[in-house]
Motif scaffolding. Structure first.
Motif, PDB file in Angstrom:
ATOM      1  N   ILE A  84       0.866  -1.190  -0.068  1.00 19.52           N
ATOM      2  CA  ILE A  84       0.083  -0.075   0.069  1.00 19.52           C
ATOM      3  C   ILE A  84       0.660   1.254  -0.010  1.00 19.52           C
ATOM      4  O   ILE A  84       0.641   2.237  -0.660  1.00 19.52           O
ATOM      5  CB  ILE A  84      -0.982  -0.144   1.188  1.00 19.52           C
ATOM      6  N   LEU A  85       1.878   1.204   1.078  1.00 21.85           N
ATOM      7  CA  LEU A  85       2.809   2.441   0.922  1.00 21.85           C
ATOM      8  C   LEU A  85       3.584   2.555  -0.346  1.00 21.85           C
ATOM      9  O   LEU A  85       3.607   3.662  -1.101  1.00 21.85           O
ATOM     10  CB  LEU A  85       3.840   2.339   1.889  1.00 21.85           C
ATOM     11  N   TRP A  86       4.004   1.392  -1.106  1.00 20.90           N
ATOM     12  CA  TRP A  86       4.960   1.547  -2.184  1.00 20.90           C
ATOM     13  C   TRP A  86       3.792   1.999  -3.343  1.00 20.90           C
ATOM     14  O   TRP A  86       4.275   2.561  -4.477  1.00 20.90           O
ATOM     15  CB  TRP A  86       5.267   0.208  -2.545  1.00 20.90           C
ATOM     16  N   ARG A  87       2.784   1.487  -3.424  1.00 23.64           N
ATOM     17  CA  ARG A  87       1.536   1.975  -4.483  1.00 23.64           C
ATOM     18  C   ARG A  87       1.622   3.820  -4.529  1.00 23.64           C
ATOM     19  O   ARG A  87       1.520   4.175  -5.626  1.00 23.64           O
ATOM     20  CB  ARG A  87       0.282   1.605  -3.981  1.00 23.64           C
ATOM     21  N   LYS A  88       1.861   4.424  -3.276  1.00 21.34           N
ATOM     22  CA  LYS A  88       1.559   5.768  -3.365  1.00 21.34           C
ATOM     23  C   LYS A  88       2.881   6.275  -3.811  1.00 21.34           C
ATOM     24  O   LYS A  88       2.769   7.298  -4.749  1.00 21.34           O
ATOM     25  CB  LYS A  88       1.418   6.259  -1.984  1.00 21.34           C
ATOM     26  N   CYS A  89       3.949   5.617  -3.745  1.00 21.32           N
ATOM     27  CA  CYS A  89       5.508   6.252  -4.044  1.00 21.32           C
ATOM     28  C   CYS A  89       5.405   6.045  -5.689  1.00 21.32           C
ATOM     29  O   CYS A  89       5.676   6.937  -6.581  1.00 21.32           O
ATOM     30  CB  CYS A  89       6.535   5.443  -3.500  1.00 21.32           C
ATOM     31  N   ILE A  90       4.869   5.058  -6.104  1.00 22.12           N
ATOM     32  CA  ILE A  90       5.084   4.890  -7.516  1.00 22.12           C
ATOM     33  C   ILE A  90       3.833   5.452  -8.473  1.00 22.12           C
ATOM     34  O   ILE A  90       4.002   5.822  -9.286  1.00 22.12           O
ATOM     35  CB  ILE A  90       4.710   2.989  -7.916  1.00 22.12           C
ATOM     36  N   SER A  91       2.729   5.677  -7.924  1.00 23.73           N
ATOM     37  CA  SER A  91       1.746   6.431  -8.475  1.00 23.73           C
ATOM     38  C   SER A  91       2.336   7.997  -8.738  1.00 23.73           C
ATOM     39  O   SER A  91       2.015   8.626  -9.656  1.00 23.73           O
ATOM     40  CB  SER A  91       0.579   6.668  -7.517  1.00 23.73           C
ATOM     41  N   LYS A  92       3.048   8.771  -7.602  1.00 25.76           N
ATOM     42  CA  LYS A  92       3.676   9.784  -7.779  1.00 25.76           C
ATOM     43  C   LYS A  92       4.773   9.923  -9.070  1.00 25.76           C
ATOM     44  O   LYS A  92       4.904  10.679  -9.984  1.00 25.76           O
ATOM     45  CB  LYS A  92       4.528  10.213  -6.712  1.00 25.76           C
ATOM     46  N   GLN A  93       5.596   8.701  -9.192  1.00 22.58           N
ATOM     47  CA  GLN A  93       6.429   8.450 -10.167  1.00 22.58           C
ATOM     48  C   GLN A  93       5.813   8.661 -11.475  1.00 22.58           C
ATOM     49  O   GLN A  93       6.384   9.114 -12.515  1.00 22.58           O
ATOM     50  CB  GLN A  93       7.267   7.483 -10.094  1.00 22.58           C
ATOM     51  N   ILE A  94       4.827   7.999 -11.765  1.00 16.12           N
ATOM     52  CA  ILE A  94       4.143   7.635 -12.859  1.00 16.12           C
ATOM     53  C   ILE A  94       3.469   9.332 -13.429  1.00 16.12           C
ATOM     54  O   ILE A  94       3.465   9.580 -14.836  1.00 16.12           O
ATOM     55  CB  ILE A  94       2.969   6.698 -12.860  1.00 16.12           C
ATOM     56  N   SER A  95       3.385  10.102 -12.427  1.00 12.43           N
ATOM     57  CA  SER A  95       2.761  11.433 -13.017  1.00 12.43           C
ATOM     58  C   SER A  95       4.059  12.172 -13.776  1.00 12.43           C
ATOM     59  O   SER A  95       3.759  13.414 -14.434  1.00 12.43           O
ATOM     60  CB  SER A  95       2.440  12.193 -11.737  1.00 12.43           C
ATOM     61  N   PHE A  96       5.224  11.816 -13.572  1.00 10.15           N
ATOM     62  CA  PHE A  96       6.294  12.453 -14.338  1.00 10.15           C
ATOM     63  C   PHE A  96       5.952  12.301 -15.910  1.00 10.15           C
ATOM     64  O   PHE A  96       6.630  13.111 -16.564  1.00 10.15           O
ATOM     65  CB  PHE A  96       7.590  11.688 -14.136  1.00 10.15           C
ATOM     66  N   PHE A  97       5.359  11.237 -16.239  1.00  9.70           N
ATOM     67  CA  PHE A  97       5.310  10.766 -17.526  1.00  9.70           C
ATOM     68  C   PHE A  97       3.877  11.072 -18.409  1.00  9.70           C
ATOM     69  O   PHE A  97       4.137  11.241 -19.533  1.00  9.70           O
ATOM     70  CB  PHE A  97       5.617   9.231 -17.808  1.00  9.70           C
ATOM     71  N   LEU A  98       3.094  10.892 -17.821  1.00 18.40           N
ATOM     72  CA  LEU A  98       1.593  11.098 -18.258  1.00 18.40           C
ATOM     73  C   LEU A  98       0.961  12.424 -17.644  1.00 18.40           C
ATOM     74  O   LEU A  98       1.039  12.730 -16.650  1.00 18.40           O
ATOM     75  CB  LEU A  98       0.810   9.934 -17.939  1.00 18.40           C
ATOM     76  N   ASP A  99      -0.074  12.513 -18.596  1.00 14.85           N
ATOM     77  CA  ASP A  99      -0.868  13.884 -18.164  1.00 14.85           C
ATOM     78  C   ASP A  99      -2.171  13.458 -18.026  1.00 14.85           C
ATOM     79  O   ASP A  99      -2.938  12.946 -18.482  1.00 14.85           O
ATOM     80  CB  ASP A  99      -1.046  14.687 -19.557  1.00 14.85           C
ATOM     81  N   PHE A 100      -2.450  13.938 -16.508  1.00 12.81           N
ATOM     82  CA  PHE A 100      -3.674  13.393 -15.834  1.00 12.81           C
ATOM     83  C   PHE A 100      -4.688  14.446 -15.877  1.00 12.81           C
ATOM     84  O   PHE A 100      -5.587  14.512 -15.093  1.00 12.81           O
ATOM     85  CB  PHE A 100      -3.192  12.956 -14.240  1.00 12.81           C
TER      86      PHE A 100
END
Length: 423
Positions: free
Chosen positions: A98-114
């Motif tokens: 659960i903690l790692w999911r939050k970290c990875i979600s933040k990194q994905i925002s570097f690449f895609l437009d939400f």
């Protein structure tokens, strides 16, 4: 046609390993924008460079008006994908995932437009449906479509079955069904018609295509990408050694930058095609200029600048360049405290000193010299540098002025053997 151009460009960029029914996919895209997805299991607190190509590929589709979905496999992370693994994965606990999911979600925002209207990227979690699923219903509705004979003949599974030391548990064997079910759920909930992933995911993607067709009588598609391979021939992975992480606390921007700078002359132009948004024409011009000037560092710098900027921003690029200049051209100008912290993290070897060691002992402690006698010889022959200034005194004791920011001293033997002294 614009969409045909996209597929051809992906091929020209060396970003397609396998593609199911290219004509059918193009026909589907001609009817309008599509929804596509890529899945990432949560087995660490950071993505790594092996994830960059799938994310950039999602971005290329998004730039042409398609909607990318990132599936974070909180549920499947509890199982573990056996694809081309020689041993069973170590199970992770729910709290960490659960903690790692939050970290990875933040990194994905570097690449895609939400925040891009109808084709804004979305992140979904397969725990949302696996957490509610009934086991008997899953076996009846999903398991009945899969032949065990076909599943055990998948290359990644067969390797484990035939291994003398390690078989495969039923837990890992079932992973293929879970990922296949992901595709079918995403088709039903979001009208996803294309899954992309690394070439090691071909079997799982094919199973998802098969199941979606069986459940909904709908044709969907799969596209796999080449894997980024380490120098030892092993793919980059979250559970492998030598991983280059996107988290700057796990891999510093300097080390990240140096990874790309150190790519071979033969591969750098393909990497520019795969990992940057430079046009193919621009890359061809860079290659021509590099050959004309006999400068093969030039394209590597462009590669490192682009990818480091994407992941770590301009500050990360600037820091990496400052540190590189410091180490390789011996310039101490403009270094800041955080640069030394990056060096200590993973830039060069470091050793902690108590403060009463002389230069000879520091050379021994830092393994730059095997003995005090050898250290004296090195100092006498002008081979030892303190903060990039040669030191000739064999009885030298460090001074406060040698301690940059009161904490760090760069010790060097010759041109390339460095150690950071930490006080």
């Amino acid at each position: 046609m614009l969409y045909e151009k996209l597929i051809n460009e992906l091929k020209e960029r060396k970003s397609v390993a396998q593609l199911t029914d290219e004509k059918g996919l193009l026909k589907c895209m001609l009817r309008g924008s599509i929804v596509l997805y890529c899945g990432f299991d949560i087995t660490a607190d950071s993505l790594h460079i092996g994830h960059i190509l799938p994310l950039l590929s999602l971005k290329r589709f998004q730039l042409l008006g398609h909607k990318p979905i990132v599936l974070l496999g909180e549920a499947t992370s509890l199982i573990g994908d056996p694809s081309f693994k020689t041993t069973e994965r170590k199970f992770n606990n729910v709290e960490d995932i659960i903690l790692w999911r939050k970290c990875i979600s933040k990194q994905i925002s570097f690449f895609l437009d939400f925040n891009h209207g109808t084709n804004s990227a979305e992140i979904v979690n397969n725990k949302d449906w696996f957490g509610k699923i009934n086991l008997l219903k899953f076996l009846r509705d999903v398991g009945k479509h899969f032949s065990v004979n076909r599943m055990i003949n998948r290359e990644s599974v067969k390797r484990r079955i035939l291994s003398n030391n390690q078989g495969i548990s039923f837990t890992e064997f079932s992973y293929n069904l879970l990922q296949a079910y992901d595709f079918s759920v995403l088709y039903k909930k979001y009208a996803v018609v294309l899954q992309i992933g690394g070439s090691d995911q071909w079997g799982n993607i094919a199973s998802g295509i098969f199941l979606t067709h069986r459940l909904f009588n709908k044709k969907v598609f799969g596209l796999t990408l080449p894997l980024l391979i380490q120098d030892n021939g092993i793919k980059f992975g979250k559970t492998e050694t030598g991983t280059i992480w996107l988290d700057p606390k796990k891999t510093s921007p300097y080390k990240f930058y140096q990874f790309w700078i150190n790519r071979s002359d033969e591969e750098v132009f393909n990497l520019l095609k795969m990992f940057t948004f430079l046009t193919i024409e621009d890359i061809k011009n860079i290659e021509k200029e590099s050959i004309r000037n006999h400068d093969f560092y030039f394209p590597k710098r462009i590669l490192a600048d682009n990818i480091t900027g994407l992941v770590h921003g301009e500050k990360g690029v600037s820091a990496a360049k400052r540190i590189s200049s410091f180490l390789f051209s011996q310039s101490l100008d403009n270094l800041i405290l955080s640069d030394f912290k990056q060096l200590k993290q993973d830039g060069i070897p470091f050793v902690k000193l108590l403060g009463n060691e002389d230069l000879q002992q520091a050379l021994v402690n830092s393994i730059l010299a095997p003995s005090r006698g050898q250290a004296r010889n090195m100092i006498s022959s002008n081979a030892i540098y303190i903060n990039n200034y040669v030191q000739r005194d064999i009885k030298y004791f460090f001074k406060d002025s040698d301690k940059i920011f009161g904490k760090f001293t760069l010790l060097r033997r010759g041109k390339k053997n460095h150690c950071l002294l930490c006080w």
